[in-house]
Write an enzyme that holds these catalytic residues in place. Structure first.
Site, PDB file in Angstrom:
ATOM      1  N   PRO A  46       0.869  -1.300   0.246  1.00 38.47           N
ATOM      2  CA  PRO A  46       0.087   0.085  -0.008  1.00 38.47           C
ATOM      3  C   PRO A  46       0.994   1.394  -0.077  1.00 38.47           C
ATOM      4  CG  PRO A  46      -0.371  -1.352   2.016  1.00 38.47           C
ATOM      5  CD  PRO A  46       0.351  -2.156   1.105  1.00 38.47           C
ATOM      6  N   GLU A  94      -0.013  -7.539   7.789  1.00 37.22           N
ATOM      7  CA  GLU A  94       0.416  -6.124   7.913  1.00 37.22           C
ATOM      8  C   GLU A  94       1.446  -5.621   7.394  1.00 37.22           C
ATOM      9  OE1 GLU A  94      -1.775  -3.810   9.938  1.00 37.22           O
ATOM     10  OE2 GLU A  94      -3.086  -5.312   9.173  1.00 37.22           O
ATOM     11  N   ARG A 144      -2.006  -7.410 -21.618  1.00 41.44           N
ATOM     12  CA  ARG A 144      -2.597  -6.902 -23.010  1.00 41.44           C
ATOM     13  C   ARG A 144      -1.872  -6.194 -23.823  1.00 41.44           C
ATOM     14  NH1 ARG A 144      -5.371  -2.260 -22.611  1.00 41.44           N
ATOM     15  NH2 ARG A 144      -7.041  -2.728 -24.070  1.00 41.44           N
ATOM     16  N   ASP A 171      -7.060   3.526 -26.434  1.00 43.88           N
ATOM     17  CA  ASP A 171      -7.706   3.599 -25.285  1.00 43.88           C
ATOM     18  C   ASP A 171      -7.590   4.724 -24.112  1.00 43.88           C
ATOM     19  OD1 ASP A 171      -8.006   0.604 -25.306  1.00 43.88           O
ATOM     20  OD2 ASP A 171      -6.223   0.149 -24.162  1.00 43.88           O
TER      21      ASP A 171
HETATM   22  C1  21W Z   1      -3.419  -3.851   4.521  1.00 51.46           C
HETATM   23  C2  21W Z   1      -1.244  -4.197   4.500  1.00 51.46           C
HETATM   24  C3  21W Z   1      -2.928  -2.820   5.494  1.00 51.46           C
HETATM   25  C4  21W Z   1      -0.986  -3.271   5.143  1.00 51.46           C
HETATM   26  C5  21W Z   1       2.777  -0.234   9.826  1.00 51.46           C
HETATM   27  C6  21W Z   1       2.304  -1.134  10.850  1.00 51.46           C
HETATM   28  C7  21W Z   1      -0.992  -4.535  -1.663  1.00 51.46           C
HETATM   29  C8  21W Z   1      -2.599  -3.065  -0.877  1.00 51.46           C
HETATM   30  C9  21W Z   1      -1.725  -4.210  -0.725  1.00 51.46           C
HETATM   31  C10 21W Z   1      -2.562  -4.383   3.920  1.00 51.46           C
HETATM   32  C11 21W Z   1      -2.062  -2.541   6.031  1.00 51.46           C
HETATM   33  C12 21W Z   1      -2.196  -2.530  -2.259  1.00 51.46           C
HETATM   34  C13 21W Z   1       0.636  -0.707   9.326  1.00 51.46           C
HETATM   35  C14 21W Z   1      -3.821  -0.726  -2.186  1.00 51.46           C
HETATM   36  C15 21W Z   1      -3.665  -2.071  -0.266  1.00 51.46           C
HETATM   37  C16 21W Z   1      -2.029  -4.841   0.649  1.00 51.46           C
HETATM   38  C17 21W Z   1      -2.717  -5.268   2.650  1.00 51.46           C
HETATM   39  C18 21W Z   1      -1.679  -1.505   6.816  1.00 51.46           C
HETATM   40  C19 21W Z   1      -0.741  -0.811   8.687  1.00 51.46           C
HETATM   41  N1  21W Z   1       1.826   0.167   9.111  1.00 51.46           N
HETATM   42  N2  21W Z   1      -2.574  -1.428  -2.973  1.00 51.46           N
HETATM   43  N3  21W Z   1       1.089  -1.527  10.496  1.00 51.46           N
HETATM   44  N4  21W Z   1      -4.150  -1.129  -1.069  1.00 51.46           N
HETATM   45  N5  21W Z   1      -2.791  -4.801   1.525  1.00 51.46           N
HETATM   46  N6  21W Z   1      -0.532  -1.450   7.721  1.00 51.46           N
HETATM   47  O1  21W Z   1      -4.065  -2.441   0.737  1.00 51.46           O
HETATM   48  O2  21W Z   1      -1.031  -5.728   0.695  1.00 51.46           O
HETATM   49  S1  21W Z   1      -1.041  -3.307  -3.057  1.00 51.46           S
END
Ligand code: 21W
Length: 245
Positions: A88, A115, A152, A167
């Site tokens: 993320p 996490e 694609r 596109d």
């Molecule tokens: C969800 C991972 C919430 C971490 C420090 C300690 C991959 C993703 C993901 C996830 C947290 C993507 C924290 C957009 C996404 C993914 C799982 C929060 C908080 N920080 N693109 N704790 N959104 N998500 N960790 O969630 O793996 S690409």
């Protein structure tokens, strides 16, 4: 192209073998392999995660099964190419990233369901990519979205019929409204210009309506674009019309 995926939910990728990705594999344009990195754990409970040093909530993906699964990919494929960590906190995915990745011979995706990642995993990684500003349960869907958008774009994967050339996001504008038969559906009639046979007028109408949609829905896209003189004129007309609405 060869694509490897590391995930503890390999079955999530099964639907990818259908649709365009499956066809690319069948036609020999793509080699696609999913590795369950739980198979590479050294501990007797096959754990792939552990608690963070220093304390805190949530579990972290531990490095050992990832490093060993990556060694296995290197042994089988010779290398791992670009290594994409779904995170993320990564660079937001977009069409330009897909175009960049589509030029590679080999991509390896690491998709966690945690996490977070033990920081030492990033040593293996060339690119960290996010799907956008919302919270998912893991990286698997992100990997699938990136693979779909990237594959694609490989020449020959899409036929001419579905060509990627026009596109949205390649042209920088949203697509214009489209209509098919009947010309009158329950009293809702197709814009007259489209049935006129005047191809110059049709092209101008389509450009103007693309500009209108982009102006109304995604003004951020217009700000990034260099408009032609013709587009500047059409956009001015759109703005005047919308202000009069
Ligand atoms: C969800 C991972 C919430 C971490 C420090 C300690 C991959 C993703 C993901 C996830 C947290 C993507 C924290 C957009 C996404 C993914 C799982 C929060 C908080 N920080 N693109 N704790 N959104 N998500 N960790 O969630 O793996 S690409």
């Amino acid at each position: 192209m060869r694509i490897d995926v590391l995930s503890i939910f390999p079955d999530m990728f099964k639907p990818m073998t259908e649709s365009i990705i499956g066809k690319a594999v069948d036609r020999g344009l793509l080699e696609f392999s999913v590795t369950d990195f739980r198979d590479f754990t050294n501990n007797k409970h096959n754990n792939v995660d552990d608690t963070p040093f220093g304390g805190g909530a949530g579990m972290l993906l531990t490095p050992q099964p990832i490093f060993d699964a990556m060694d296995d990919i290197k042994a089988k494929a010779g290398d791992y190419g670009r290594v994409i960590l779904l995170d993320p906190a990564g660079v937001p995915f977009n069409q330009a990233v897909a175009e960049d990745l589509s030029n590679e011979e080999h991509l390896t995706f690491i998709a966690g369901h945690y996490e977070g990642y033990d920081e030492r995993i990033r040593e293996l990684v060339t690119d960290e990519i996010s799907l956008g500003d919302y919270v998912l349960t893991g990286g698997e869907l992100g990997a699938m979205v990136i693979i779909d958008a990237t594959v694609r774009l490989i020449p020959e994967v899409l036929g001419n019929r579905e060509s990627a050339i026009g596109d949205s996001f390649s042209t920088g504008l949203l697509e214009y409204p489209q209509y098919t038969r009947p010309a009158d559906f329950r009293g809702r009639v197709v814009p007259e210009v489209l049935t006129s046979g005047n191809h110059g007028k049709i092209a101008e109408w389509r450009m103007k309506e693309s500009l209108r949609r982009t102006y109304l829905r995604r003004p951020d896209l217009l700000e990034k674009m260099e408009l032609t003189k013709e587009q500047v004129k059409l956009l001015a007309e759109v703005k005047a019309e919308e202000a009069a609405e």
